[in-house]
Scaffold this motif. Structure first.
Motif, PDB file in Angstrom:
ATOM      1  N   TYR A   1      37.042 -36.711 -14.055  1.00  6.40           N
ATOM      2  CA  TYR A   1      38.412 -36.972 -14.531  1.00  6.40           C
ATOM      3  C   TYR A   1      38.984 -38.225 -13.865  1.00  6.40           C
ATOM      4  N   VAL A   2      38.764 -38.378 -12.558  1.00  6.59           N
ATOM      5  CA  VAL A   2      39.262 -39.576 -11.869  1.00  6.59           C
ATOM      6  C   VAL A   2      38.608 -40.827 -12.438  1.00  6.59           C
ATOM      7  N   MET A   3      37.343 -40.700 -12.858  1.00  7.25           N
ATOM      8  CA  MET A   3      36.657 -41.838 -13.462  1.00  7.25           C
ATOM      9  C   MET A   3      37.321 -42.254 -14.764  1.00  7.25           C
ATOM     10  N   CYS A   4      37.817 -41.264 -15.529  1.00  9.62           N
ATOM     11  CA  CYS A   4      38.556 -41.588 -16.746  1.00  9.62           C
ATOM     12  C   CYS A   4      39.856 -42.311 -16.403  1.00  9.62           C
ATOM     13  N   LEU A   5      40.523 -41.871 -15.320  1.00 11.99           N
ATOM     14  CA  LEU A   5      41.721 -42.586 -14.876  1.00 11.99           C
ATOM     15  C   LEU A   5      41.389 -44.008 -14.452  1.00 11.99           C
ATOM     16  N   PHE A   6      40.288 -44.157 -13.723  1.00 13.58           N
ATOM     17  CA  PHE A   6      39.856 -45.484 -13.286  1.00 13.58           C
ATOM     18  C   PHE A   6      39.604 -46.402 -14.470  1.00 13.58           C
ATOM     19  N   GLN A   7      39.007 -45.846 -15.512  1.00 18.90           N
ATOM     20  CA  GLN A   7      38.704 -46.655 -16.694  1.00 18.90           C
ATOM     21  C   GLN A   7      39.964 -47.029 -17.463  1.00 18.90           C
ATOM     22  N   ALA A   8      40.963 -46.146 -17.474  1.00 19.47           N
ATOM     23  CA  ALA A   8      42.165 -46.406 -18.253  1.00 19.47           C
ATOM     24  C   ALA A   8      43.176 -47.269 -17.509  1.00 19.47           C
ATOM     25  N   LEU A   9      43.137 -47.269 -16.167  1.00 16.11           N
ATOM     26  CA  LEU A   9      44.112 -47.999 -15.371  1.00 16.11           C
ATOM     27  C   LEU A   9      43.528 -49.320 -14.886  1.00 16.11           C
ATOM     28  N   PRO A  10      44.345 -50.277 -14.473  1.00 22.69           N
ATOM     29  CA  PRO A  10      43.815 -51.566 -13.965  1.00 22.69           C
ATOM     30  C   PRO A  10      42.952 -51.356 -12.737  1.00 22.69           C
ATOM     31  N   HIS A  11      41.842 -52.098 -12.667  1.00 22.26           N
ATOM     32  CA  HIS A  11      40.910 -51.945 -11.535  1.00 22.26           C
ATOM     33  C   HIS A  11      40.187 -53.265 -11.277  1.00 22.26           C
ATOM     34  N   ASP A  12      40.923 -54.348 -11.243  1.00 20.39           N
ATOM     35  CA  ASP A  12      40.287 -55.654 -11.106  1.00 20.39           C
ATOM     36  C   ASP A  12      39.574 -55.801  -9.768  1.00 20.39           C
ATOM     37  N   THR A  13      40.206 -55.357  -8.687  1.00 21.66           N
ATOM     38  CA  THR A  13      39.611 -55.512  -7.361  1.00 21.66           C
ATOM     39  C   THR A  13      39.649 -54.180  -6.642  1.00 21.66           C
ATOM     40  N   VAL A  14      38.640 -53.950  -5.840  1.00 18.22           N
ATOM     41  CA  VAL A  14      38.559 -52.745  -5.013  1.00 18.22           C
ATOM     42  C   VAL A  14      38.246 -53.187  -3.594  1.00 18.22           C
ATOM     43  N   ASP A  15      39.143 -52.866  -2.672  1.00 23.18           N
ATOM     44  CA  ASP A  15      38.958 -53.206  -1.265  1.00 23.18           C
ATOM     45  C   ASP A  15      38.172 -52.079  -0.605  1.00 23.18           C
ATOM     46  N   MET A  16      36.930 -52.378  -0.198  1.00 26.29           N
ATOM     47  CA  MET A  16      36.063 -51.348   0.364  1.00 26.29           C
ATOM     48  C   MET A  16      36.488 -50.916   1.759  1.00 26.29           C
ATOM     49  N   MET A  17      37.458 -51.595   2.376  1.00 23.53           N
ATOM     50  CA  MET A  17      37.943 -51.121   3.675  1.00 23.53           C
ATOM     51  C   MET A  17      38.663 -49.790   3.534  1.00 23.53           C
ATOM     52  N   PHE A  18      39.118 -49.479   2.323  1.00 24.33           N
ATOM     53  CA  PHE A  18      39.771 -48.194   2.099  1.00 24.33           C
ATOM     54  C   PHE A  18      38.761 -47.066   1.908  1.00 24.33           C
ATOM     55  N   ALA A  19      37.463 -47.380   1.883  1.00 22.88           N
ATOM     56  CA  ALA A  19      36.460 -46.350   1.625  1.00 22.88           C
ATOM     57  C   ALA A  19      36.278 -45.419   2.808  1.00 22.88           C
ATOM     58  N   ASP A  20      36.770 -45.788   3.989  1.00 22.56           N
ATOM     59  CA  ASP A  20      36.618 -44.948   5.175  1.00 22.56           C
ATOM     60  C   ASP A  20      37.699 -43.875   5.154  1.00 22.56           C
ATOM     61  N   PRO A  21      37.329 -42.597   4.894  1.00 22.23           N
ATOM     62  CA  PRO A  21      38.352 -41.548   4.816  1.00 22.23           C
ATOM     63  C   PRO A  21      39.057 -41.315   6.142  1.00 22.23           C
ATOM     64  N   SER A  22      38.397 -41.686   7.256  1.00 23.42           N
ATOM     65  CA  SER A  22      39.022 -41.441   8.553  1.00 23.42           C
ATOM     66  C   SER A  22      40.120 -42.430   8.873  1.00 23.42           C
ATOM     67  N   ALA A  23      40.232 -43.509   8.076  1.00 23.25           N
ATOM     68  CA  ALA A  23      41.240 -44.537   8.324  1.00 23.25           C
ATOM     69  C   ALA A  23      42.521 -44.184   7.596  1.00 23.25           C
ATOM     70  N   THR A  24      43.615 -44.157   8.317  1.00 17.37           N
ATOM     71  CA  THR A  24      44.923 -43.933   7.699  1.00 17.37           C
ATOM     72  C   THR A  24      45.370 -45.195   7.005  1.00 17.37           C
ATOM     73  N   PRO A  25      46.378 -45.108   6.125  1.00 17.85           N
ATOM     74  CA  PRO A  25      46.891 -46.326   5.481  1.00 17.85           C
ATOM     75  C   PRO A  25      47.318 -47.388   6.463  1.00 17.85           C
ATOM     76  N   ALA A  26      47.910 -46.962   7.588  1.00 12.53           N
ATOM     77  CA  ALA A  26      48.303 -47.957   8.586  1.00 12.53           C
ATOM     78  C   ALA A  26      47.092 -48.630   9.179  1.00 12.53           C
ATOM     79  N   THR A  27      46.037 -47.845   9.395  1.00 14.31           N
ATOM     80  CA  THR A  27      44.795 -48.422   9.938  1.00 14.31           C
ATOM     81  C   THR A  27      44.223 -49.456   8.981  1.00 14.31           C
ATOM     82  N   VAL A  28      44.288 -49.141   7.709  1.00 18.52           N
ATOM     83  CA  VAL A  28      43.771 -50.084   6.726  1.00 18.52           C
ATOM     84  C   VAL A  28      44.547 -51.385   6.767  1.00 18.52           C
ATOM     85  N   LYS A  29      45.831 -51.279   6.942  1.00 21.41           N
ATOM     86  CA  LYS A  29      46.621 -52.506   7.011  1.00 21.41           C
ATOM     87  C   LYS A  29      46.247 -53.332   8.229  1.00 21.41           C
TER      88      LYS A  29
END
Length: 1425
Positions: free
Chosen positions: A229-257
């Protein structure tokens, strides 16, 4: 299976089934196909699976319509084959599993399809190669990146992070914030959030409701369903760039920044020219250069601080990952380094002082030196860490393998639990030590399996099979772990339940013994005294109450005994001991019950009120046979189940041990795995037996925990069996791959040695005057041999593609080896071909005598041919034809005398051709063809003359005989009838009868005379033709025309009935059959030519004029047959020419593809690049520009004639697509590469000049100038080839047709009041409107092609072409508006014109009525109604 309860695994399976079914139905709905109702059942026949693949691939998939299992298997096999063609790996899934409706494998198959078409097709456009290795991480990074900053949203996985619905709400709100208020959704319960999110996605994003709220809001949500289902959302919504630094689940949003912010300790990137693109002065450049040098020094210091690689696996992994980050930093800084160097080169090109130039050069040299030194040190460090990591991995694996071997030995020697309760504590202590040792190894094993697998380049490296060893060790570790955990559970259960069972049995036995003694004492002293009877009654009632309370303990004791026996081995003595003790207690209880019942009856007879029924030990068993039978059956079922479980476990352990990689080749390993595969298949019966025994055992259990324990064991057995099947399949596939790889390299080695032999021959072969023919013969022999070996080369290349597609080895090395060999093979073939061409072009000298003989023979043949053609064949008198025949015989004699000269010319010419004079062969063929044509023409003339002479004499002789007979008949008919003279009348009657007989006898002769006269008359000279006509008409009977007309009519009818229809031809055989039939019918129709000529001269012989009608039919049918035969012959010729052009164009494109495969990047200097461009220019220049237009024109003619339409269209489209593809992509890419190389060479020349190497700079610049001129010529030729050949004629044709439409539209708009004329104008408008609709595709094609030609600069005068296209488009649009408007006006005028005649009639009548009234004088009373 009996008694299986619903657990999270089955719940997730149901959710997957529902989600996947909805996804499939959403795809099938795109083509309005029947949906899936039951996923496991509907996919069994393969038809729905193939229908799904048709939608996804947009290609037709062949289905078998049968209902038998074999048809279902074939359909599923076709579907699996299509999936493999799309490189979809299907692990342990075959057609039998899908046809049988296996739930797990069916879901796995559908998940593989979703991953490929729903996930990879969407992600591949935005993912780099590094990201494509983990699609889940990329999708998770996108989700985390898009939901950053949303309150209460922290996506760490695809399971529990989505249960509250906030993640779905946040994703939709991120891109559609105007739809709802996110803050309000925070206070709603999770089911409402999920329902709201799914409704929004369906309404505004057109995403089908694949999930329901209860599917997500659960303790164990299904990961694959949520990902879909999330893949369908990904296909329907804009997805030009994906920052792989967000792929680490242990990193909080502040950590990502914080990760996105620049590192404070890292030198900032020079911003003066690196960011703006503008130039800098020398001072700024020096500052920037010092910053970069400082960063290089700091990076080198950090590399030194890292030190040597440690020995610990975790430390090595940490060091390796840190160095990977270091290498990424170097890669990022590489662009800065080269920009600084480029800026230095730019400064050197400006006006700088010699001191500044020397300083800049020294700085650039120092920067280049330090960068290369740092890069090389980093690469060496990376290689060192890779080697060290592999060594540490191997060492850890060796230690684990040794420990597992020892542990497996200890497990095999470990005694079963029991057999007595006294032995249990020692066994528990021993197992605790073993479990502690296993727990000690757990973190080490986890660390080992979570490693970076390093593949060494060498095939015989000790690290080559590292991954295979890890897989086997993982299986062995899992078995050891499961055995340890299972035994720990059994020990804990025995320690908890066995002492309690022992104690309860002892208490119950003591109580029963004491009560039995009391009852026996009561039984031994019977009394009749009332007081004693009452006391005994009280005691019995008290005992009955106590027995009722004790009876409830039997169920507990039975459960305890089952728990204990389930943890013991089937053949343990403790099993029998516990069973016997339970039986003894129950027997003593039943005996006590019987004594109480007897005493109760005695007391009742004494007048006491007492119950006579006490619950026995069998009251809780409903089946006949009692408790003992039930207990025996339960014990037997338990023993059988444990035995089967033990046997399977031992076999599984032995099978896994046999798959341990050993020192044996791949063939032996494959044979062993084949035997193991058969053995695994045979063990399916054992798994079924374990399942059956478990079901039997569960039927005897009363407690849920007992059933769950048995079911867990069965699930472990099934999982172990399936895992073993998968492991065997993987090992077998790996062994087959190694065999195929060895065979591939063996074949590659043989072909490489063959190519080396050819190269050695080329190096040693030089062309000298005396060995020309020898070299030519050897070149031909080697080219023929290489052509014969092309099949081996193609097969080897296809084998390489198969190996690469499997992805089980070093695909890059295989591909590189094949590319090197193919390039070497083509190079050798080109060199041999060039040598053959060079040798063939050296023509031998022709002798003078030979040239004189050829010229004399050519002159004589030309004179003979001219004489024969200058004197056409004409029938003359017999004497003239005999004289001409004698002349021809003299020519034939002279021709025989010239045969010796012809033989000399041919023999000498063959020698010259064999010596290499290839052009002479065509001249000899032409001379021999002319000789043969003259000889055939002379022979034909002589044969015709001989036949004409024979016909002339025959006609003269037979005609004179017929004329003599006719004179005699006329004399006979002129005699008067002898009336009254009987003898004379009798004589005349006999003469008449003889005349009738003569008529019947002479009719064939007369017909032969007529036919011969017709043949002679057809080729006779005018005077002779008239004589033959006059003489023939006098001999024609009166009834001859009627008979000839009837036969001619029958002939025409016969041919008309056999005439083939004008249906389209679908095969070449049909075309040839039609051509032969038309030729046969034409020949048959020509048989009526004499009759037709006769009827033309004499008419029908009657007044009904039937003969002229038959002649008209014959002439019309003759013309029709001739036209259709010509059309058929032309179609055959067009088809042959089309196939020749198709073959030639395909061959040219194949060779072009091979040439394009040799990239210019492989060239070392300007000379090699120039040679590549020259070769490409020559090849493109030699391409016939008219071939593609000819091919298209022939295709259009064949399609319009209905000849092999599908095949012709397919061949034409294939050729055009290939040409456009190479023209638009391959050549364009090569031109871009060539331009880049030219710029690099020009920069290199400038660098030489700046370094003071003026001579080298001049030489290189001269080469670059020549190269640029050559490139410009090639590019120009390419532009001319790109120009669409059919654009000009099609543009002119469509413009003329639109001009004609405009003229006709003007005619249709002329004013008229006549309804018939208006109706004609409306019909004309409708015709013009339909014509515009038909012209629309042609107009669009012309405009689109013309625009593209202008964009690609493939037109000489682009402004003029643009203007023409604009005028064409404006005219079409104008007509598109004008004609409908004219049609609407005509409709109004037609309605008005149709109402006008009644009005005119009324006006006329009214005028007449008024005139009549005025004449009568009563105009006031006229009625004009």
């Amino acid at each position: 299976m009996v008694g299986i309860s619903v657990d999270p695994q089955y719940e997730r399976e149901d959710v997957q089934k529902k989600t996947f079914s909805k996804w499939i139905n959403s795809q099938l709905a795109k083509k309005k196909l029947e949906p899936v109702t039951d996923l496991f059942f509907d996919l069994r026949d393969g038809s729905k699976l193939l229908a799904l693949l048709e939608v996804l691939t947009n290609k037709p998939c062949k289905k078998e319509k049968g209902r038998m299992r074999v048809h279902h298997l074939n359909n599923v096999s076709n579907a699996l084959l299509i999936l493999r063609q799309y490189n979809i790996k299907l692990v342990n899934i075959n057609n039998n599993d899908i046809v049988d409706g296996n739930p797990k494998l069916t879901l796995g198959l559908v998940w593989s399809i979703i991953l490929h078409w729903q996930v990879q097709d969407v992600l591949k456009d935005i993912m780099t190669e590094a990201k494509q290795t983990n699609l889940e991480k990329t999708l998770l990074a996108w989700c985390r990146q898009m939901t950053q900053g949303y309150e209460g949203v922290d996506i760490r996985n695809f399971t529990t992070s989505w249960t509250d619905g906030l993640a779905f709400i946040a994703l939709i709100h991120k891109f559609e914030p105007e739809l709802f208020d996110f803050e309000k959704q925070l206070h709603k319960p999770p089911p409402q959030r999920l329902e709201y999110a799914f409704k929004l996605a369906h309404k505004y994003l057109s995403i089908d409701r694949l999930l329901d709220p209860e599917d997500v809001n659960t303790t164990h949500p299904d990961k694959k369903s949520i990902m879909t289902y999330v893949m369908c959302l990904f296909q329907a919504l804009p997805h030009d760039t994906v920052d792989m630094m967000f792929a680490d689940p242990s990193a909080t949003p502040a950590t990502v920044k914080r990760k996105q912010a620049p590192d404070a300790a890292r030198p900032t990137r020079p911003s003066s020219f690196l960011s703006s693109g503008s130039g800098v002065d020398i001072n700024t450049y020096s500052t920037i250069l010092e910053e970069v040098l400082g960063w290089l020094q700091d990076a080198g210091a950090r590399l030194e601080e890292a030190g040597d690689a440690p020995d610990d696996l975790a430390a090595v992994k940490q060091r390796f990952r840190a160095h990977e980050a270091y290498m990424e930093e170097l890669t990022e800084r590489k662009a800065d380094i080269f920009e600084v160097l480029d800026e230095g080169k730019r400064l050197l090109g400006e006006k700088v002082t010699p001191e500044e130039e020397a300083e800049i050069r020294e700085q650039m040299r120092l920067l280049t030196l330090r960068w290369e030194e740092l890069r090389q040190r980093a690469v060496d460090k990376q290689t060192e860490l890779q080697s060290r990591l592999a060594q540490v991995q191997l060492s850890a694996m060796t230690a684990l393998r040794a420990w597992l071997t020892g542990m497996e030995n200890r497990i095999s020697l470990t005694a079963p639990l029991g057999p007595t309760l006294a032995a249990l504590p020692a066994q528990a202590d021993e197992h605790a030590q073993l479990a502690a040792e296993v727990d000690l190894w757990r973190p080490r094993v986890t660390e080992l399996f979570d490693v970076l697998v390093v593949e060494d380049d060498a095939e015989d490296s000790e690290f080559a099979n590292l991954e295979d060893h890890l897989s086997v060790l993982s299986e062995r570790w899992n078995f050891t772990l499961s055995w340890t955990d299972e035994r720990s559970q059994h020990v804990a259960l025995l320690q908890r339940h066995w002492p309690r069972l022992h104690e309860q049995l002892a208490l119950l036995k003591d109580w029963v013994d004491s009560q039995e003694a009391r009852l026996k004492a009561m039984e031994a002293d019977p009394t009749t005294e009332q007081r004693q009877l009452q006391e005994q009654c009280r005691q019995v009632q008290e005992l009955q109450s106590q027995m009722e309370s004790w009876h409830g303990q039997f169920a507990l004791l039975q459960d305890l005994s089952n728990e204990v026996q389930a943890c013991l081995e089937a053949d343990s003595p403790a099993q029998d001991d516990i069973t016997q003790r339970m039986e003894d207690v129950k027997d003593r209880w039943d005996c006590l019950v019987q004594i109480i019942e007897a005493q109760s009856l005695r007391l009742q007879r004494g007048g006491m009120e007492v119950r006579s029924r006490v619950a026995s030990s069998t009251d809780d068993v409903g089946a006949p046979g009692g408790a003992k039978k039930r207990r025996v059956e339960s014990a037997n079922a338990h023993n059988d189940f444990m035995t089967a479980l033990h046997d399977f476990t031992q076999w599984s352990l032995a099978a896994r041990g046999s798959m341990e990689p050993a020192d044996r080749d791949a063939e032996q390993q494959l044979a062993a795995l084949g035997r193991l595969t058969d053995e695994v298949a045979a063990r399916q019966a054992d798994v079924d037996e374990v399942r059956r025994l478990a079901a039997r055992l569960c039927r005897g259990f009363q407690q849920r925990g007992e059933r769950d324990d048995v079911l867990r064991k069965v699930e472990r057995v099934e999982a172990d069996y399936q895992d073993l099947r998968r492991l065997v399949t993987e090992r077998r596939d790996r062994a087959e791959y190694l065999l195929d790889e060895a065979a591939f390299y063996q074949e590659l080695g043989e072909l490489s040695r063959l190519v080396d032999q050819y190269l050695s021959w080329l190096d040693g072969r030089r062309l000298r005057p005396g060995n020309r023919m020898t070299v030519l013969r050897e070149c031909k022999e080697r080219l023929e041999q290489m052509q014969r070996d092309e099949e081996r080369v193609t097969a080897m290349a296809n084998k390489a593609k198969d190996l690469i597609s499997l992805g089980q080895g070093d695909e890059e090395q295989v591909e590189a080896d094949v590319d090197v060999f193919l390039q070497k093979w083509e190079t050798v073939m080109n060199k041999i071909t060039e040598l053959e061409t060079e040798v063939s072009n050296r023509q031998p000298e022709r002798p003078a005598r030979f040239l004189e003989a050829v010229e004399a023979l050519r002159t004589w043949v030309a004179e003979l041919h001219g004489a024969l053609l200058g004197e056409p064949f004409v029938v003359r008198t017999a004497a003239d034809m005999e004289a001409q025949l004698d002349k021809y015989k003299e020519l034939q004699t002279e021709m025989e005398s010239q045969q010796a000269s012809r033989d000399f010319v041919n023999s000498s010419g063959q020698e010259l051709v064999a010596a290499g004079d290839a052009q002479l062969m065509d001249q000899l063929d032409e001379l021999n063809q002319r000789w043969g044509a003259a000889a055939a023409l002379l022979a034909d003339r002589m044969a015709k003359l001989e036949q004409a002479i024979f016909d002339s004499y025959q006609y003269q002789t037979e005609g004179e005989g017929v004329e003599t007979w006719l004179r005699e008949v006329e004399e006979l008919l002129a005699e008067p009838v002898a009336e009254g003279d009987a003898p004379a009348l009798t004589a005349q009657l006999e003469q008449s009868d003889g005349l009738l007989r003569d008529i019947c006898t002479l009719r064939p002769t007369l017909e032969s005379v007529c036919r011969t006269g017709e043949r002679l008359r057809g080729s006779a000279e005018p005077a002779l033709r008239q004589q033959l006509t006059d003489r023939g008409e006098s001999a024609v009977p009166a009834d001859r025309p009627l008979e000839e007309e009837r036969q001619l009519a029958e002939l025409v009818t016969e041919v008309e009935q056999q005439l083939p229809s004008d249906a389209a031809v679908t095969t070449l055989g049909q075309l040839h059959d039609r051509q032969q039939l038309l030729a046969k019918l034409a020949a048959r129709l020509q048989e009526g030519e004499p009759r037709h000529q006769l009827l033309i001269r004499h008419g029908g012989g009657a007044a009904d004029q039937e003969a002229p009608a038959s002649c008209g039919r014959w002439q019309q049918l003759t013309a029709t047959l001739a036209a259709r035969a010509d059309a058929c012959q032309q179609a055959v010729a067009n088809y042959d020419q089309f196939k020749k052009l198709t073959f030639a164009e395909n061959s040219w494109l194949d060779r072009l593809e091979k040439k394009l495969a040799r990239s210019p990047q492989q060239a070392a200097d300007a000379e090699e690049i120039s040679a590549e461009l020259d070769e490409l220019e020559a090849y493109i220049h030699n391409h016939p520009a008219e071939r593609i237009p000819q091919l298209r024109a022939l295709a259009e003619q064949l399609v319009s004639a209905g000849v092999l339409c599908d095949e012709v269209r397919a061949d034409r489209d294939h050729i055009v697509d290939r040409w456009r593809r190479y023209s638009d992509t391959e050549l364009s890419a090569d031109f871009s590469t060539a331009e880049r190389l030219l710029r690099q060479l020009a920069e290199q020349a400038q660098q030489y000049l700046a370094d003071g190497r003026a001579p080298a700079a001049r030489r290189l610049q001269d080469q670059v100038d020549v190269l640029q001129d050559t490139y410009a010529e090639v590019r120009g030729e390419y532009a001319r080839c790109q120009r669409p050949e059919d654009l000009e004629p099609r543009l002119t044709a469509v413009a003329e047709r639109l001009a004609g439409v405009e003229r006709e539209a003007a005619d249709a708009e002329q004013d008229t009041a006549e309804p018939e004329r208006i109706q004609q104008q409306m019909d004309r408008c409708l015709h013009l409107y339909q014509l515009l609709s038909e012209l629309k595709p042609e107009v669009e094609y012309v405009i689109r092609t013309g625009r593209k030609a202008v964009e690609d600069t493939a037109w000489d005068q682009p402004e003029q072409l643009t203007a023409r296209l604009d005028r064409l488009k404006a005219l079409y649009n104008q007509l598109g508006c004008r004609i409908p408007e004219a049609k609407s006006g005509l409709e109004w005028r037609l309605r008005a014109a149709q109402r006008l005649p009644p009005l005119e009639q009324w006006l006329t009548e009214a005028a007449d009525e008024l005139a009549a009234c005025e004449a009568r004088g009563d105009g006031a009373q006229c009625n004009l109604s």
